[in-house]
Design a protein around this motif. Structure first.
Motif, PDB file in Angstrom:
ATOM      1  N   VAL A  12       0.839  -1.211   0.000  1.00  8.26           N
ATOM      2  CA  VAL A  12       0.000   0.000   0.000  1.00  8.26           C
ATOM      3  C   VAL A  12       0.869   1.255   0.000  1.00  8.26           C
ATOM      4  CG1 VAL A  12      -1.671   1.326   1.350  1.00  8.26           C
ATOM      5  CG2 VAL A  12      -1.986  -1.127   1.050  1.00  8.26           C
ATOM      6  N   LEU A  13       1.891   1.273   0.843  1.00  7.41           N
ATOM      7  CA  LEU A  13       2.789   2.420   0.879  1.00  7.41           C
ATOM      8  C   LEU A  13       3.490   2.600  -0.464  1.00  7.41           C
ATOM      9  CD1 LEU A  13       3.991   4.695   2.583  1.00  7.41           C
ATOM     10  CD2 LEU A  13       5.779   3.094   3.298  1.00  7.41           C
ATOM     11  N   GLY A  14       3.894   1.490  -1.068  1.00  4.19           N
ATOM     12  CA  GLY A  14       4.521   1.549  -2.386  1.00  4.19           C
ATOM     13  C   GLY A  14       3.584   2.124  -3.436  1.00  4.19           C
ATOM     14  N   ALA A  15       2.315   1.751  -3.382  1.00  4.04           N
ATOM     15  CA  ALA A  15       1.332   2.281  -4.338  1.00  4.04           C
ATOM     16  C   ALA A  15       1.156   3.790  -4.151  1.00  4.04           C
ATOM     17  CB  ALA A  15      -0.001   1.563  -4.171  1.00  4.04           C
ATOM     18  N   VAL A  16       1.078   4.223  -2.910  1.00  4.64           N
ATOM     19  CA  VAL A  16       0.903   5.657  -2.637  1.00  4.64           C
ATOM     20  C   VAL A  16       2.112   6.445  -3.135  1.00  4.64           C
ATOM     21  CG1 VAL A  16       0.741   7.386  -0.795  1.00  4.64           C
ATOM     22  CG2 VAL A  16      -0.687   5.334  -0.715  1.00  4.64           C
ATOM     23  N   VAL A  17       3.305   5.953  -2.830  1.00  7.86           N
ATOM     24  CA  VAL A  17       4.521   6.648  -3.250  1.00  7.86           C
ATOM     25  C   VAL A  17       4.645   6.634  -4.773  1.00  7.86           C
ATOM     26  CG1 VAL A  17       7.049   6.581  -3.170  1.00  7.86           C
ATOM     27  CG2 VAL A  17       5.729   6.270  -1.077  1.00  7.86           C
ATOM     28  N   THR A  18       4.311   5.516  -5.387  1.00  2.82           N
ATOM     29  CA  THR A  18       4.413   5.412  -6.842  1.00  2.82           C
ATOM     30  C   THR A  18       3.395   6.312  -7.536  1.00  2.82           C
ATOM     31  OG1 THR A  18       5.215   3.139  -6.687  1.00  2.82           O
ATOM     32  CG2 THR A  18       4.313   3.832  -8.803  1.00  2.82           C
ATOM     33  N   VAL A  19       2.160   6.270  -7.103  1.00  2.00           N
ATOM     34  CA  VAL A  19       1.091   7.013  -7.789  1.00  2.00           C
ATOM     35  C   VAL A  19       1.090   8.487  -7.402  1.00  2.00           C
ATOM     36  CG1 VAL A  19      -1.397   7.194  -8.109  1.00  2.00           C
ATOM     37  CG2 VAL A  19      -0.326   4.947  -8.035  1.00  2.00           C
ATOM     38  N   TRP A  20       0.967   8.783  -6.121  1.00  2.00           N
ATOM     39  CA  TRP A  20       0.801  10.169  -5.692  1.00  2.00           C
ATOM     40  C   TRP A  20       2.106  10.961  -5.765  1.00  2.00           C
ATOM     41  CZ3 TRP A  20       2.591  13.053  -1.480  1.00  2.00           C
ATOM     42  CH2 TRP A  20       2.003  14.314  -1.363  1.00  2.00           C
ATOM     43  N   LEU A  21       3.164  10.462  -5.126  1.00  2.26           N
ATOM     44  CA  LEU A  21       4.440  11.179  -5.152  1.00  2.26           C
ATOM     45  C   LEU A  21       4.983  11.252  -6.571  1.00  2.26           C
ATOM     46  CD1 LEU A  21       6.494  12.662  -3.413  1.00  2.26           C
ATOM     47  CD2 LEU A  21       7.683  10.491  -3.103  1.00  2.26           C
ATOM     48  N   GLY A  22       4.672  10.236  -7.371  1.00  6.80           N
ATOM     49  CA  GLY A  22       5.074  10.259  -8.777  1.00  6.80           C
ATOM     50  C   GLY A  22       4.486  11.449  -9.510  1.00  6.80           C
ATOM     51  N   GLY A  42      -7.368  21.064 -22.991  1.00  7.71           N
ATOM     52  CA  GLY A  42      -7.677  19.792 -22.339  1.00  7.71           C
ATOM     53  C   GLY A  42      -8.443  19.980 -21.036  1.00  7.71           C
ATOM     54  N   LEU A  43      -8.810  18.873 -20.442  1.00  7.29           N
ATOM     55  CA  LEU A  43      -9.494  18.905 -19.155  1.00  7.29           C
ATOM     56  C   LEU A  43      -8.561  19.466 -18.088  1.00  7.29           C
ATOM     57  CD1 LEU A  43     -11.207  15.406 -19.256  1.00  7.29           C
ATOM     58  CD2 LEU A  43     -12.251  17.619 -19.708  1.00  7.29           C
ATOM     59  N   LYS A  44      -9.131  20.150 -17.118  1.00  5.57           N
ATOM     60  CA  LYS A  44      -8.329  20.847 -16.105  1.00  5.57           C
ATOM     61  C   LYS A  44      -7.331  19.936 -15.386  1.00  5.57           C
ATOM     62  CE  LYS A  44      -8.752  23.671 -12.010  1.00  5.57           C
ATOM     63  NZ  LYS A  44      -8.408  25.010 -12.003  1.00  5.57           N
ATOM     64  N   GLU A  45      -7.751  18.809 -14.881  1.00  2.09           N
ATOM     65  CA  GLU A  45      -6.862  17.886 -14.169  1.00  2.09           C
ATOM     66  C   GLU A  45      -6.740  16.546 -14.913  1.00  2.09           C
ATOM     67  OE1 GLU A  45      -5.028  18.458 -11.309  1.00  2.09           O
ATOM     68  OE2 GLU A  45      -5.644  20.539 -11.522  1.00  2.09           O
ATOM     69  N   GLY A  46      -7.062  16.556 -16.193  1.00  2.00           N
ATOM     70  CA  GLY A  46      -7.053  15.324 -16.976  1.00  2.00           C
ATOM     71  C   GLY A  46      -5.689  14.659 -17.047  1.00  2.00           C
ATOM     72  N   GLY A  47      -4.659  15.446 -17.310  1.00  2.00           N
ATOM     73  CA  GLY A  47      -3.304  14.891 -17.411  1.00  2.00           C
ATOM     74  C   GLY A  47      -2.835  14.275 -16.105  1.00  2.00           C
ATOM     75  N   ARG A  48      -3.174  14.928 -15.007  1.00  2.00           N
ATOM     76  CA  ARG A  48      -2.781  14.410 -13.692  1.00  2.00           C
ATOM     77  C   ARG A  48      -3.470  13.069 -13.419  1.00  2.00           C
ATOM     78  NH1 ARG A  48      -0.681  17.362  -9.627  1.00  2.00           N
ATOM     79  NH2 ARG A  48      -1.418  19.264 -10.614  1.00  2.00           N
ATOM     80  N   LEU A  49      -4.758  12.998 -13.721  1.00  2.00           N
ATOM     81  CA  LEU A  49      -5.505  11.754 -13.503  1.00  2.00           C
ATOM     82  C   LEU A  49      -4.991  10.635 -14.407  1.00  2.00           C
ATOM     83  CD1 LEU A  49      -7.759  10.249 -12.063  1.00  2.00           C
ATOM     84  CD2 LEU A  49      -9.350  11.129 -13.774  1.00  2.00           C
ATOM     85  N   ILE A  50      -4.684  10.964 -15.644  1.00  2.00           N
ATOM     86  CA  ILE A  50      -4.115   9.970 -16.564  1.00  2.00           C
ATOM     87  C   ILE A  50      -2.789   9.455 -16.010  1.00  2.00           C
ATOM     88  CG2 ILE A  50      -3.057   9.665 -18.851  1.00  2.00           C
ATOM     89  CD1 ILE A  50      -5.229  11.638 -19.900  1.00  2.00           C
ATOM     90  N   GLY A  51      -1.963  10.351 -15.506  1.00  2.00           N
ATOM     91  CA  GLY A  51      -0.678   9.947 -14.928  1.00  2.00           C
ATOM     92  C   GLY A  51      -0.860   9.040 -13.722  1.00  2.00           C
ATOM     93  N   TYR A  52      -1.815   9.377 -12.849  1.00  2.00           N
ATOM     94  CA  TYR A  52      -2.088   8.514 -11.695  1.00  2.00           C
ATOM     95  C   TYR A  52      -2.484   7.115 -12.162  1.00  2.00           C
ATOM     96  CZ  TYR A  52      -2.283  12.561  -8.479  1.00  2.00           C
ATOM     97  OH  TYR A  52      -1.996  13.666  -7.718  1.00  2.00           O
ATOM     98  N   CYS A  53      -3.368   7.056 -13.139  1.00  2.00           N
ATOM     99  CA  CYS A  53      -3.826   5.751 -13.648  1.00  2.00           C
ATOM    100  C   CYS A  53      -2.678   4.978 -14.293  1.00  2.00           C
ATOM    101  CB  CYS A  53      -4.969   5.934 -14.646  1.00  2.00           C
ATOM    102  SG  CYS A  53      -6.480   6.556 -13.895  1.00  2.00           S
ATOM    103  N   GLU A  54      -1.848   5.663 -15.084  1.00  2.00           N
ATOM    104  CA  GLU A  54      -0.691   5.010 -15.712  1.00  2.00           C
ATOM    105  C   GLU A  54       0.226   4.396 -14.660  1.00  2.00           C
ATOM    106  OE1 GLU A  54      -0.017   8.040 -19.483  1.00  2.00           O
ATOM    107  OE2 GLU A  54       1.332   8.127 -17.757  1.00  2.00           O
TER     108      GLU A  54
END
Length: 123
Positions: A12-22, A42-54
């Motif tokens: 879980v900590l790894g996921a948080v660091v990878t997704v959010w801190l990334g 583009g969408l206001k926070e679209g790129g950020r959300l795409i990055g989180y999902c990636e």
């Protein structure tokens, strides 16, 4: 039972660091180039959300021992972006997308394999 709890915590900590801190890391690396883009439609926070999902998908693929699936993610993103990056006037935008994507993918792959290694040595 302690080993299971430790594995869950590391995962879980790894996921948080990878997704959010990334997202923070990618933003810091790409932000000097964002000012050169001008107005973005583009969408206001679209790129950020795409990055989180990636990064989350990369994390899951690496932990599931299916790193080849990352290639499908790269392909899917390339296909979706292909139509909007053609033409000389889009060169800055294209380079900005590539910088962000490469930093995001490299960060996610590195952190994911680090978490796998920690899980392996803690087992």
């Amino acid at each position: 039972m302690n080993e299971i709890l430790l594995s869950i915590l590391v995962t879980v900590l790894g996921a948080v660091v990878t997704v959010w801190l990334g997202g923070f890391v990618v933003g810091k690396v790409a932000s000097p180039y964002a000012d050169q883009l001008g107005v973005d439609s583009g969408l206001k926070e679209g790129g950020r959300l795409i990055g989180y999902c990636e990064r989350l998908l990369i994390y899951v693929f690496v932990l599931a021992n299916a790193p080849s699936a990352i290639g499908f993610l790269v392909t899917a993103k390339s296909l979706f972006r292909f139509g909007e990056v053609t033409g000389a006037e889009k060169r800055r935008h294209t380079e900005y997308i590539i910088i962000g994507t490469l930093v995001s993918f490299a960060y996610a792959v590195t952190l994911s394999y680090l978490v796998r290694w920690v899980l392996r040595i803690s087992a």
